[in-house]
Design a protein around this motif. Structure first.
Motif, PDB file in Angstrom:
ATOM      1  N   ARG A  21      25.568  73.885-110.850  1.00  0.00           N
ATOM      2  CA  ARG A  21      25.701  73.534-109.433  1.00  0.00           C
ATOM      3  C   ARG A  21      25.308  72.065-109.231  1.00  0.00           C
ATOM      4  NH1 ARG A  21      21.684  77.819-107.749  1.00  0.00           N
ATOM      5  NH2 ARG A  21      21.066  77.399-109.895  1.00  0.00           N
ATOM      6  N   TYR A  22      25.749  71.500-108.136  1.00  0.00           N
ATOM      7  CA  TYR A  22      25.583  70.071-107.897  1.00  0.00           C
ATOM      8  C   TYR A  22      24.141  69.741-107.549  1.00  0.00           C
ATOM      9  CZ  TYR A  22      26.796  65.412-106.091  1.00  0.00           C
ATOM     10  OH  TYR A  22      26.896  64.060-105.864  1.00  0.00           O
ATOM     11  N   PHE A  23      23.637  68.621-108.103  1.00  0.00           N
ATOM     12  CA  PHE A  23      22.277  68.157-107.861  1.00  0.00           C
ATOM     13  C   PHE A  23      22.338  66.719-107.371  1.00  0.00           C
ATOM     14  CE2 PHE A  23      18.207  66.327-109.512  1.00  0.00           C
ATOM     15  CZ  PHE A  23      17.353  67.070-108.708  1.00  0.00           C
TER      16      PHE A  23
ATOM     17  N   ASP B  89      25.082  59.311 -95.480  1.00  0.00           N
ATOM     18  CA  ASP B  89      25.269  59.213 -96.929  1.00  0.00           C
ATOM     19  C   ASP B  89      25.302  60.580 -97.601  1.00  0.00           C
ATOM     20  OD1 ASP B  89      25.315  56.506 -96.611  1.00  0.00           O
ATOM     21  OD2 ASP B  89      23.306  56.137 -97.417  1.00  0.00           O
ATOM     22  N   VAL B  90      24.390  61.474 -97.216  1.00  0.00           N
ATOM     23  CA  VAL B  90      24.334  62.795 -97.846  1.00  0.00           C
ATOM     24  C   VAL B  90      25.560  63.621 -97.485  1.00  0.00           C
ATOM     25  CG1 VAL B  90      23.080  64.991 -97.895  1.00  0.00           C
ATOM     26  CG2 VAL B  90      21.825  62.830 -98.063  1.00  0.00           C
TER      27      VAL B  90
ATOM     28  N   GLN C  83      30.641  66.045 -98.950  1.00  0.00           N
ATOM     29  CA  GLN C  83      32.048  66.265 -98.630  1.00  0.00           C
ATOM     30  C   GLN C  83      32.940  65.823 -99.762  1.00  0.00           C
ATOM     31  OE1 GLN C  83      32.307  64.083 -94.917  1.00  0.00           O
ATOM     32  NE2 GLN C  83      32.195  65.940 -93.680  1.00  0.00           N
ATOM     33  N   ALA C  84      32.636  64.666-100.362  1.00  0.00           N
ATOM     34  CA  ALA C  84      33.440  64.181-101.484  1.00  0.00           C
ATOM     35  C   ALA C  84      33.354  65.122-102.684  1.00  0.00           C
ATOM     36  CB  ALA C  84      32.982  62.776-101.889  1.00  0.00           C
ATOM     37  N   ALA C  85      32.180  65.772-102.833  1.00  0.00           N
ATOM     38  CA  ALA C  85      31.995  66.693-103.953  1.00  0.00           C
ATOM     39  C   ALA C  85      32.532  68.089-103.663  1.00  0.00           C
ATOM     40  CB  ALA C  85      30.513  66.765-104.319  1.00  0.00           C
ATOM     41  N   GLY C  86      32.986  68.319-102.420  1.00  0.00           N
ATOM     42  CA  GLY C  86      33.589  69.603-102.076  1.00  0.00           C
ATOM     43  C   GLY C  86      32.621  70.648-101.563  1.00  0.00           C
ATOM     44  N   TYR C  87      31.383  70.248-101.211  1.00  0.00           N
ATOM     45  CA  TYR C  87      30.401  71.232-100.764  1.00  0.00           C
ATOM     46  C   TYR C  87      30.298  71.322 -99.253  1.00  0.00           C
ATOM     47  CZ  TYR C  87      29.113  71.414-105.634  1.00  0.00           C
ATOM     48  OH  TYR C  87      29.158  71.583-106.986  1.00  0.00           O
ATOM     49  N   LEU C  88      30.950  70.422 -98.552  1.00  0.00           N
ATOM     50  CA  LEU C  88      31.067  70.498 -97.104  1.00  0.00           C
ATOM     51  C   LEU C  88      32.530  70.363 -96.742  1.00  0.00           C
ATOM     52  CD1 LEU C  88      28.091  68.267 -95.830  1.00  0.00           C
ATOM     53  CD2 LEU C  88      28.164  70.760 -96.060  1.00  0.00           C
TER      54      LEU C  88
END
Length: 296
Positions: free
Chosen positions: A231-233, A284-285, A290-295
């Motif tokens: 998962r993304y960190f 920034d967060v 969003q760029a990583a696909g989590y939002l």
């Protein structure tokens, strides 16, 4: 060394031995007390929520959710400083596309970090940490039951003091899809020494690191962060942070596995009431997630 100082150190070491035994987190049912509305804006409404832990104790939570939602939304569980339960919701600007949940730390009223209170502080912090970890699991239980939450976009957000617990929670529970740390880091013993520069005269410096490791070793982020993957960190850290110095952030980031990202700021430790900084962090967060696909 005086006899009085010897007695204090001996007592401290006994407490470490007794309190340092391993503890397990066992969850009971997530009995819910009906949320109570607190306030509203044009975009969202806030409410208070209580959930029962395995000991039957009510834990206090705060929710900020959109007034109108037409689809399941991403959810963020936030754990920040000890006295910032409700205020933690303000770490993300008011929005209508996120559901936020924060928590008051259990036992926070028992914590004293001055005078003789420092002797018992490690024991209190240990119980706070385990109760807070269970509280995080209860929050994930709660979010997993909500049909208006996108179950593939549940994010854990740890800020400052909350970052070690959030890392442990993310490593333990696969329902978290991403873990974000703001102004956090690893090496709890080193962090304790850094933040106790003005310790009382009777507290020997050599005991701080071993005491923290004995009481809070189960929450050492360096020992858990690898389990966050795949998962993304995401980490946001400051080169000027006096509480979580860059070396602490780099140690944790270096131990984490991909996918991961580190964003550097140049401010002091996070000021929750610095609205300009909060807006920058939010931008920034959210943009990165969003760029990583989590939002959405």
């Amino acid at each position: 060394m005086t006899d009085a100082l010897k007695r204090i150190i001996a007592f401290f070491l006994v407490v470490i031995f007794v309190g340092g035994c391993s503890a397990n987190v066992e969850r009971g049912g997530t009995t819910q007390v009906q949320p109570v509305s607190v306030s509203e804006t044009a975009l969202s409404r806030k409410s208070e929520l209580k959930l029962l832990n395995s000991q039957g104790t009510q834990l206090e939570y705060f929710i900020r959710e959109p007034r109108r939602a037409t689809r399941p939304l991403p959810a963020v569980f936030i754990l920040a400083g000890v006295e910032t339960g409700r205020e933690s919701l303000n770490l993300i600007d008011d929005r209508d596309d996120l559901l936020l949940v924060s928590m008051n730390y259990p036992r926070r009223e028992e914590l004293a970090l001055s005078g003789l209170g420092l002797v018992l502080a490690p024991y209190v912090l240990r119980r706070m940490a385990f109760d807070s970890l269970e509280g995080g699991l209860l929050a994930l239980d709660y979010l997993s039951r909500r049909t208006d939450v996108d179950q593939k976009r549940i994010i854990l957000l740890g800020v400052s003091f909350g970052s070690p617990i959030i890392v442990a929670l993310g490593a333990r529970d696969p329902r978290a899809d991403a873990v974000v740390l703001i102004y956090g880091g690893g090496d709890l013993g080193g962090l304790a020494r850094t933040n106790l520069r003005e310790k009382p005269w009777w507290l020997p410096g050599w005991i701080i690191g071993p005491a923290v490791r004995a009481f809070l070793g189960e929450f050492e982020p360096l020992a858990h962060v690898e389990k966050v993957a795949p998962r993304y960190f995401l980490m946001v850290s400051s080169r000027q942070d006096e509480m979580f110095p860059p070396s602490s952030a780099l140690a944790l980031y270096g131990r984490a596995r991909d996918p991961k990202k580190l964003i550097w700021y140049d401010t002091g430790h996070l000021d929750l009431f610095d609205r300009q900084l909060i807006r920058r962090l939010t931008r920034d967060v959210v943009a990165d997630l969003q760029a990583a696909g989590y939002l959405h």
